[in-house]
Design an enzyme around this catalytic site. Structure first.
Site, PDB file in Angstrom:
ATOM      1  N   ASP A 140       0.817  -1.216   0.000  1.00 13.86           N
ATOM      2  CA  ASP A 140       0.000   0.000   0.000  1.00 13.86           C
ATOM      3  C   ASP A 140       0.854   1.271   0.000  1.00 13.86           C
ATOM      4  O   ASP A 140       2.029   1.251   0.384  1.00 13.86           O
ATOM      5  CB  ASP A 140      -0.862   0.052   1.267  1.00 13.86           C
ATOM      6  CG  ASP A 140      -2.010  -0.939   1.231  1.00 13.86           C
ATOM      7  OD1 ASP A 140      -2.001  -1.833   0.372  1.00 13.86           O
ATOM      8  OD2 ASP A 140      -2.902  -0.810   2.085  1.00 13.86           O
ATOM      9  N   ASP A 141       0.193   2.354  -0.351  1.00 10.54           N
ATOM     10  CA  ASP A 141       0.667   3.737  -0.153  1.00 10.54           C
ATOM     11  C   ASP A 141       1.691   4.224  -1.181  1.00 10.54           C
ATOM     12  O   ASP A 141       2.124   5.364  -1.126  1.00 10.54           O
ATOM     13  CB  ASP A 141       1.249   3.969   1.253  1.00 10.54           C
ATOM     14  CG  ASP A 141       0.203   3.830   2.351  1.00 10.54           C
ATOM     15  OD1 ASP A 141      -0.965   3.589   2.015  1.00 10.54           O
ATOM     16  OD2 ASP A 141       0.555   3.966   3.528  1.00 10.54           O
ATOM     17  N   HIS A 184      -6.278   3.083  -3.773  1.00 12.49           N
ATOM     18  CA  HIS A 184      -6.119   3.324  -2.323  1.00 12.49           C
ATOM     19  C   HIS A 184      -6.426   4.795  -2.015  1.00 12.49           C
ATOM     20  O   HIS A 184      -5.885   5.350  -1.065  1.00 12.49           O
ATOM     21  CB  HIS A 184      -4.698   2.933  -1.907  1.00 12.49           C
ATOM     22  CG  HIS A 184      -4.503   2.787  -0.421  1.00 12.49           C
ATOM     23  ND1 HIS A 184      -5.390   2.153   0.416  1.00 12.49           N
ATOM     24  CD2 HIS A 184      -3.478   3.189   0.402  1.00 12.49           C
ATOM     25  CE1 HIS A 184      -4.931   2.179   1.653  1.00 12.49           C
ATOM     26  NE2 HIS A 184      -3.783   2.810   1.681  1.00 12.49           N
ATOM     27  N   HIS A 195      -5.379   9.495   0.764  1.00 11.85           N
ATOM     28  CA  HIS A 195      -5.364   8.680   1.984  1.00 11.85           C
ATOM     29  C   HIS A 195      -6.216   9.213   3.136  1.00 11.85           C
ATOM     30  O   HIS A 195      -5.783   9.203   4.298  1.00 11.85           O
ATOM     31  CB  HIS A 195      -3.906   8.513   2.453  1.00 11.85           C
ATOM     32  CG  HIS A 195      -3.658   7.201   3.141  1.00 11.85           C
ATOM     33  ND1 HIS A 195      -3.774   7.037   4.499  1.00 11.85           N
ATOM     34  CD2 HIS A 195      -3.299   5.991   2.655  1.00 11.85           C
ATOM     35  CE1 HIS A 195      -3.485   5.784   4.821  1.00 11.85           C
ATOM     36  NE2 HIS A 195      -3.194   5.126   3.720  1.00 11.85           N
ATOM     37  N   TYR A 253      -6.695   2.962   6.301  1.00 17.58           N
ATOM     38  CA  TYR A 253      -6.928   2.593   7.697  1.00 17.58           C
ATOM     39  C   TYR A 253      -7.957   1.469   7.845  1.00 17.58           C
ATOM     40  O   TYR A 253      -8.382   1.170   8.951  1.00 17.58           O
ATOM     41  CB  TYR A 253      -7.380   3.810   8.537  1.00 17.58           C
ATOM     42  CG  TYR A 253      -6.601   5.056   8.225  1.00 17.58           C
ATOM     43  CD1 TYR A 253      -5.228   5.121   8.473  1.00 17.58           C
ATOM     44  CD2 TYR A 253      -7.209   6.164   7.635  1.00 17.58           C
ATOM     45  CE1 TYR A 253      -4.495   6.250   8.161  1.00 17.58           C
ATOM     46  CE2 TYR A 253      -6.485   7.299   7.315  1.00 17.58           C
ATOM     47  CZ  TYR A 253      -5.130   7.337   7.575  1.00 17.58           C
ATOM     48  OH  TYR A 253      -4.407   8.452   7.268  1.00 17.58           O
ATOM     49  N   HIS A 270       3.783  -2.192   3.101  1.00 19.86           N
ATOM     50  CA  HIS A 270       3.866  -0.859   2.475  1.00 19.86           C
ATOM     51  C   HIS A 270       5.188  -0.718   1.733  1.00 19.86           C
ATOM     52  O   HIS A 270       6.255  -0.887   2.343  1.00 19.86           O
ATOM     53  CB  HIS A 270       3.752   0.224   3.559  1.00 19.86           C
ATOM     54  CG  HIS A 270       2.449   0.178   4.309  1.00 19.86           C
ATOM     55  ND1 HIS A 270       2.219  -0.702   5.344  1.00 19.86           N
ATOM     56  CD2 HIS A 270       1.298   0.868   4.140  1.00 19.86           C
ATOM     57  CE1 HIS A 270       0.980  -0.540   5.796  1.00 19.86           C
ATOM     58  NE2 HIS A 270       0.396   0.416   5.085  1.00 19.86           N
TER      59      HIS A 270
HETATM   60 ZN   LIG Z   1      -2.566   3.203   3.335  1.00 22.40          ZN
END
Ligand SMILES: [Zn+2]
Length: 301
Positions: free
Chosen positions: A101-102, A152, A156, A193, A246
């Site tokens: 992710d991210d 995603h 965020h 989250y 991540h």
């Molecule tokens: Zn995230």
């Protein structure tokens, strides 16, 4: 006496401020760009046992699962049976899905892509729209090499705290950025989250996307060190698992060669999240994951 009292009062206030500030940082530290490093407090126990028989993942999300930010996660499947989130998928084989992710990170994601390519492993990247806008070539490469790209959100946020219009904007803008980088619209959404509720879930469903959470969380965003990340992932892996990590933290990338090799050595096969969902079995069998040394990779660290 009065001076001592004033000094003690000052010290008490100072302590409270420091504690509250530390808690705030902890609560915001998985934000993508300005992550705050906190020292790990709960290191998972070292469970190095290699299971010979592993029960398949359960069909639904764990009861009472709490998202990384202490916001009680509403499990849509419990609230309304038609609204389904995937934490793991019951399957009839030793399949797992790694997800990152991210990102994309302009430096770390290409390093990860090299490691995955060497091992012939396909994973899923849940990317942040504004990062896609900065590094579209990294996302294009990931897609071209067979990895799945999921949404995603743009920047965020906790979607549950936004209006319907803002939720839609976060999703659409990101899907468009992914489409312009890869030529494909994403079909999966991972809410930041893990924050989800029936209202947001319906919007995602109407967009024709599936909500994907996770069953294994190494808490790598707290930067516990690569050995701990590896140990936590290996301890949590089981057939049908969706593993969260991540690709914006150096320690996570450093953990990957040993983690991936250990999972391969245990007989796990890596698929994308959409491939895992397509394998969903109504009556999953217990799966034997005897470490198959003949199929284990030679040292590629
Ligand atoms: Zn995230």
């Amino acid at each position: 006496m009065k001076t001592i009292f004033v000094v003690r009062l000052f010290l008490a206030l100072l302590f409270t401020t420091v504690v509250l500030s530390a808690q705030d940082q902890g609560a915001s530290s998985s934000a993508p760009s300005n992550a705050v490093i906190t020292s790990p407090t709960n290191v998972a126990p070292s469970t190095s046992a290699t299971p010979t028989t592993t029960n398949p993942a359960s069909a639904s999300c764990p009861q009472g699962m709490v998202c990384p930010h202490d916001e009680k996660m509403v499990l849509p499947a419990d609230v309304h049976p038609a609204l389904k989130s995937y934490c793991s998928v019951p399957v009839d084989g030793p399949y797992i899905a790694m997800s990152f992710d991210d990102g994309p990170s302009p430096t770390l994601t290409p390093r990860l892509l090299d490691m995955l390519k060497q091992r012939g492993i396909k994973v899923t990247f849940f990317v942040i729209g504004q990062n896609v806008e900065h590094s579209p070539e990294v996302v294009a490469r990931a897609a071209a090499e067979g990895h799945e790209i999921g949404n995603h959100t743009w920047d965020h946020p906790a979607l549950t705290k936004l209006s319907d219009a803002r939720v839609q904007e976060e999703i659409n803008k990101t899907s468009e950025a992914i489409f312009s980088a890869t030529g494909k619209k994403p079909v999966l959404l991972r809410p930041p989250y893990g924050a989800m509720n029936p209202r947001v879930h319906r919007i995602v469903d109407q967009d024709g996307m599936k909500v994907v959470l996770w069953s294994v969380d190494p808490n790598d965003w707290k930067r516990p060190g690569s050995a701990v990340v590896e140990r936590r992932i290996l301890a949590g892996a089981k057939p049908g698992a969706i593993i969260l990590s991540h690709d914006i933290h150096p320690g996570t990338i450093e953990a990957m060669p040993a983690t991936l090799d250990a999972l391969l050595a245990k007989g796990y096969k890596f698929v994308t999240v959409s491939e895992l969902i397509a394998m969903e079995s109504q009556h999953p069998k217990a799966i034997t994951t005897t470490p198959a040394s003949s199929t284990a990779p030679t040292t590629k660290k």
